[in-house]
Design an enzyme around this catalytic site. Structure first.
Site, PDB file in Angstrom:
ATOM      1  N   TYR A 136      23.656 -56.156   0.115  1.00 16.96           N
ATOM      2  CA  TYR A 136      22.394 -57.401   0.345  1.00 16.96           C
ATOM      3  C   TYR A 136      23.562 -58.682  -0.102  1.00 16.96           C
ATOM      4  O   TYR A 136      24.971 -58.649  -0.705  1.00 16.96           O
ATOM      5  CB  TYR A 136      21.206 -56.886  -0.219  1.00 16.96           C
ATOM      6  N   TYR A 137      22.755 -59.600   0.560  1.00 22.88           N
ATOM      7  CA  TYR A 137      23.757 -60.969   0.070  1.00 22.88           C
ATOM      8  C   TYR A 137      23.835 -62.071  -0.754  1.00 22.88           C
ATOM      9  O   TYR A 137      23.713 -63.333  -0.699  1.00 22.88           O
ATOM     10  CB  TYR A 137      23.351 -61.641   1.953  1.00 22.88           C
ATOM     11  N   HIS A 167      27.875 -59.118  -5.564  1.00 24.34           N
ATOM     12  CA  HIS A 167      28.000 -58.107  -6.616  1.00 24.34           C
ATOM     13  C   HIS A 167      28.949 -57.339  -6.646  1.00 24.34           C
ATOM     14  O   HIS A 167      29.509 -57.217  -5.737  1.00 24.34           O
ATOM     15  CB  HIS A 167      26.781 -57.149  -6.073  1.00 24.34           C
TER      16      HIS A 167
END
Length: 329
Positions: free
Chosen positions: A263-264, A267
């Site tokens: 996911y963009y 993290h």
């Protein structure tokens, strides 16, 4: 009578205060979540198996919960020393497979409390979720800076990625009770919490993720000289928080980014060195210490570097690269 009334009121007040305590609220939320999840699982109707991994002992299943599509990830939980002690101290059913001299093998049927399966459910599941958990053949892409600007960035800008669940964590609307550490600074701060892949039972399988507060950062491609403070902060404070809570020192941790990420929103992954997962392989993982070192040498390193990554052959980003004649049709 006044003293008696006072005592009764005091007792009621004490009970009321206790019911409002953080521990009581946490128990209530936990029970509510448990009831809701049981209802969800009992209403689940399996459609088909999306993926299974005999080595990892996992299976991803597509099904329906009422009118909604759902994906359930099932994972056999690892053994612990305590579970082994309980296992050999109980009456167990055995189905012998073979016996030959000093060697024998059998299937052992354990009682339910020693045979738990960890489940993760996504409901409602979008087409992207279903695609993510479906088995795909892999391929390697070598993304130049020009490719990133001409292909990857337009793809990211055109795709609809739902990051609301990330923002819910950062804003403490969801999973607030799972947060291990937070630095609230909007530029150098982050939230640290266990990844869903870890059930929290064994530190040898430790897996946490640090999610940055800066919403302008999507991946390591966005990192520059001015982000060194953020990266060092994650490394130092994240490592210390894990050592304080789980007694796992920094030299027992693997700390890394994924590229491409799942996911963009930037993290960082924290795992125990004894934990093995596909996401730690070359073509996917970039160690935080290496990223910091590269940016120290050249502040624009990740703007200039060709980055290689493995990806599903039929992923949407692969199609974009093929459309720009970077890969064979």
């Amino acid at each position: 009578m006044e003293a008696g009334s006072s005592g009764a009121d005091g007792g009621s007040k004490s009970s009321a205060d206790e019911s409002k305590s953080p521990a009581a609220k946490k128990r209530k939320i936990s029970q509510e979540n448990s009831d809701e999840y049981q209802k969800l699982m009992r209403g689940f109707e399996m459609v088909k198996v999306l993926n299974k991994n005999a080595q990892a002992k996992t299976m991803c299943v597509l099904g329906r919960c009422g009118d909604e599509r759902a994906v359930v990830v099932l994972e056999k939980t690892p053994f612990s020393e305590e579970s082994a002690r309980q296992m050999f101290s109980k009456d167990i059913d055995v189905d012998v497979i073979l016996q030959n001299d000093i060697y024998s093998s059998a299937k052992i049927y354990l009682p339910p409390e020693l045979n738990a399966i960890k489940s993760t459910t996504i409901c409602p599941a979008t087409a992207k979720h279903i695609n993510k958990y479906t088995f795909h053949s892999q391929m390697m892409i070598h993304e130049s800076p020009e490719d990133y600007s001409a292909i990857t960035v337009p793809y990211l800008e055109s795709a609809s990625f739902n990051l609301q669940w990330v923002y819910n964590i950062l804003e403490k609307k969801k999973e607030a009770d799972r947060i291990v550490f937070e630095d609230p600074d909007p530029k150098t701060g982050f939230v640290l919490l266990p990844d869903l892949k870890w059930d929290g039972s064994q530190v040898e399988n430790l897996y946490l993720v640090a999610i940055v507060h800066d919403r302008s950062l999507r991946s390591i491609r966005d990192l520059r000289q001015e982000h060194l403070g953020l990266l060092q902060n994650i490394q130092d404070k994240g490592t210390l928080a894990i050592e304080n809570k789980y007694s796992v020192s920094g030299d027992k941790l693997r700390i890394f980014f994924h590229y491409q990420p799942s996911y963009y929103h930037l993290h960082v992954h924290f795992t125990h060195l004894n934990y093995d997962s596909p996401g730690q392989k070359a073509g996917k993982a970039h160690l935080l210490a290496d990223v910091i070192g590269n940016i120290h040498i050249d502040g624009d390193h990740y703007e200039k570097k060709t980055l290689s990554f493995s990806i599903n052959e039929d992923a949407e980003l692969s199609e974009w690269f093929r459309g720009h004649r970077k890969l064979k049709q």
